[in-house]
Design a protein around this motif. Structure first.
Motif, PDB file in Angstrom:
ATOM      1  N   ARG A   2       0.833  -1.201   0.000  1.00 55.69           N
ATOM      2  CA  ARG A   2       0.000   0.000   0.000  1.00 55.69           C
ATOM      3  C   ARG A   2       0.875   1.262   0.000  1.00 55.69           C
ATOM      4  NH1 ARG A   2      -5.436   0.112   2.597  1.00 55.69           N
ATOM      5  NH2 ARG A   2      -4.738   2.155   3.306  1.00 55.69           N
ATOM      6  N   LEU A   3       0.380   2.297  -0.637  1.00 56.85           N
ATOM      7  CA  LEU A   3       1.109   3.557  -0.740  1.00 56.85           C
ATOM      8  C   LEU A   3       1.434   4.135   0.632  1.00 56.85           C
ATOM      9  CD1 LEU A   3       2.227   5.970  -2.324  1.00 56.85           C
ATOM     10  CD2 LEU A   3      -0.105   6.855  -2.448  1.00 56.85           C
ATOM     11  N   ASP A   4       0.441   4.213   1.531  1.00 51.16           N
ATOM     12  CA  ASP A   4       0.685   4.810   2.842  1.00 51.16           C
ATOM     13  C   ASP A   4       1.728   4.023   3.643  1.00 51.16           C
ATOM     14  OD1 ASP A   4      -1.123   2.703   3.181  1.00 51.16           O
ATOM     15  OD2 ASP A   4      -2.375   3.767   4.626  1.00 51.16           O
ATOM     16  N   LEU A  29       0.847  11.445  -6.668  1.00 54.73           N
ATOM     17  CA  LEU A  29       0.605  10.793  -7.951  1.00 54.73           C
ATOM     18  C   LEU A  29       1.494   9.554  -8.027  1.00 54.73           C
ATOM     19  CD1 LEU A  29       0.826  13.907 -10.317  1.00 54.73           C
ATOM     20  CD2 LEU A  29      -1.224  12.941  -9.278  1.00 54.73           C
ATOM     21  N   VAL A  30       0.943   8.465  -8.553  1.00 56.54           N
ATOM     22  CA  VAL A  30       1.718   7.262  -8.824  1.00 56.54           C
ATOM     23  C   VAL A  30       1.664   7.058 -10.328  1.00 56.54           C
ATOM     24  CG1 VAL A  30       1.907   4.778  -8.489  1.00 56.54           C
ATOM     25  CG2 VAL A  30       1.217   6.222  -6.576  1.00 56.54           C
ATOM     26  N   ASN A  31       2.818   7.133 -10.959  1.00 58.35           N
ATOM     27  CA  ASN A  31       2.914   7.034 -12.421  1.00 58.35           C
ATOM     28  C   ASN A  31       1.972   8.026 -13.104  1.00 58.35           C
ATOM     29  OD1 ASN A  31       4.824   4.960 -12.175  1.00 58.35           O
ATOM     30  ND2 ASN A  31       3.222   3.432 -12.003  1.00 58.35           N
ATOM     31  N   SER A  37      -4.542   6.318  -0.514  1.00 61.40           N
ATOM     32  CA  SER A  37      -3.649   5.623   0.417  1.00 61.40           C
ATOM     33  C   SER A  37      -3.600   4.120   0.169  1.00 61.40           C
ATOM     34  CB  SER A  37      -4.079   5.901   1.856  1.00 61.40           C
ATOM     35  OG  SER A  37      -5.422   5.501   2.050  1.00 61.40           O
ATOM     36  N   SER A  38      -4.668   3.551  -0.364  1.00 65.07           N
ATOM     37  CA  SER A  38      -4.713   2.099  -0.589  1.00 65.07           C
ATOM     38  C   SER A  38      -4.128   1.674  -1.937  1.00 65.07           C
ATOM     39  CB  SER A  38      -6.153   1.607  -0.501  1.00 65.07           C
ATOM     40  OG  SER A  38      -6.938   2.241  -1.495  1.00 65.07           O
ATOM     41  N   THR A  39      -3.686   2.630  -2.748  1.00 70.86           N
ATOM     42  CA  THR A  39      -3.096   2.310  -4.054  1.00 70.86           C
ATOM     43  C   THR A  39      -1.868   1.427  -3.866  1.00 70.86           C
ATOM     44  OG1 THR A  39      -3.861   4.402  -4.990  1.00 70.86           O
ATOM     45  CG2 THR A  39      -2.053   3.308  -6.135  1.00 70.86           C
ATOM     46  N   LYS A  40      -1.779   0.381  -4.659  1.00 77.53           N
ATOM     47  CA  LYS A  40      -0.630  -0.526  -4.592  1.00 77.53           C
ATOM     48  C   LYS A  40       0.542   0.073  -5.358  1.00 77.53           C
ATOM     49  CE  LYS A  40      -2.850  -3.790  -2.439  1.00 77.53           C
ATOM     50  NZ  LYS A  40      -2.657  -3.945  -1.017  1.00 77.53           N
ATOM     51  N   VAL A  41       1.725   0.040  -4.745  1.00 78.95           N
ATOM     52  CA  VAL A  41       2.938   0.494  -5.421  1.00 78.95           C
ATOM     53  C   VAL A  41       3.876  -0.691  -5.593  1.00 78.95           C
ATOM     54  CG1 VAL A  41       2.810   2.874  -4.604  1.00 78.95           C
ATOM     55  CG2 VAL A  41       4.063   1.216  -3.272  1.00 78.95           C
ATOM     56  N   GLY A  42       4.659  -0.638  -6.652  1.00 78.26           N
ATOM     57  CA  GLY A  42       5.614  -1.705  -6.932  1.00 78.26           C
ATOM     58  C   GLY A  42       6.945  -1.133  -7.362  1.00 78.26           C
ATOM     59  N   VAL A  58      10.119  10.561  -6.651  1.00 78.06           N
ATOM     60  CA  VAL A  58      11.002   9.434  -6.343  1.00 78.06           C
ATOM     61  C   VAL A  58      10.602   8.223  -7.170  1.00 78.06           C
ATOM     62  CG1 VAL A  58      11.426  10.204  -3.975  1.00 78.06           C
ATOM     63  CG2 VAL A  58       9.595   8.575  -4.412  1.00 78.06           C
ATOM     64  N   LYS A  59      11.555   7.324  -7.350  1.00 80.66           N
ATOM     65  CA  LYS A  59      11.300   6.059  -8.038  1.00 80.66           C
ATOM     66  C   LYS A  59      11.471   4.942  -7.020  1.00 80.66           C
ATOM     67  CE  LYS A  59      12.223   3.570 -12.214  1.00 80.66           C
ATOM     68  NZ  LYS A  59      12.540   3.821 -13.584  1.00 80.66           N
ATOM     69  N   VAL A  60      10.503   4.048  -6.951  1.00 82.12           N
ATOM     70  CA  VAL A  60      10.547   2.924  -6.019  1.00 82.12           C
ATOM     71  C   VAL A  60      11.569   1.913  -6.539  1.00 82.12           C
ATOM     72  CG1 VAL A  60       9.220   1.060  -4.956  1.00 82.12           C
ATOM     73  CG2 VAL A  60       8.108   3.268  -5.419  1.00 82.12           C
TER      74      VAL A  60
END
Length: 95
Positions: A2-4, A29-31, A37-42, A58-60
C-alpha cells in the motif's frame, strides 16, 4: 504494498496516518495518476509527492516489510526535488 505503508516504512513521511491524509487529499501521484492511500505500489513506480511548497519525485527501487533507518535509501531513488517560491515573498522582494 500500500502507498501509505511504503511512505512510512521508507521514511519519506514519518507517520502512516499523515501519509494517508496527504494521499487522500490528492497530493500524491503514482505514475502520473492521482493515488489514494490504498493504491498498490511496486518496484519501478514513480511517485510525485506535493508537500506545501515542495514537490518530491522518487522512483521505487525496493519493497521491504520493515527497515532500519540506514536501509531506507535502498527503497527509493530521488529523481527531483523542487521548491515553489512563495508569491507573497516574491512581491515583497520586488518592493
Amino acid at each position: 504494498m500500500r502507498l501509505d505503508k511504503f511512505l512510512k516504512i521508507s521514511r519519506i513521511i514519518k507517520r502512516r496516518s499523515v501519509a494517508k491524509d496527504i494521499s487522500d487529499q490528492g497530493r500524491i501521484l503514482v505514475n502520473c495518476k492521482e493515488a489514494k492511500s490504498s493504491t498498490k505500489v511496486g518496484v519501478g513506480d514513480e511517485l510525485t509527492i506535493k508537500f506545501g511548497n515542495k514537490t518530491l519525485v522518487v522512483k521505487v527501487t525496493a519493497l521491504l516489510e520493515s527497515t532500519k533507518k540506514a536501509d531506507t535509501d535502498r527503497m527509493f531513488k530521488i529523481i527531483s526535488e523542487t521548491y515553489e517560491r512563495d508569491f507573497n515573498q516574491e512581491t515583497s522582494e520586488l518592493n
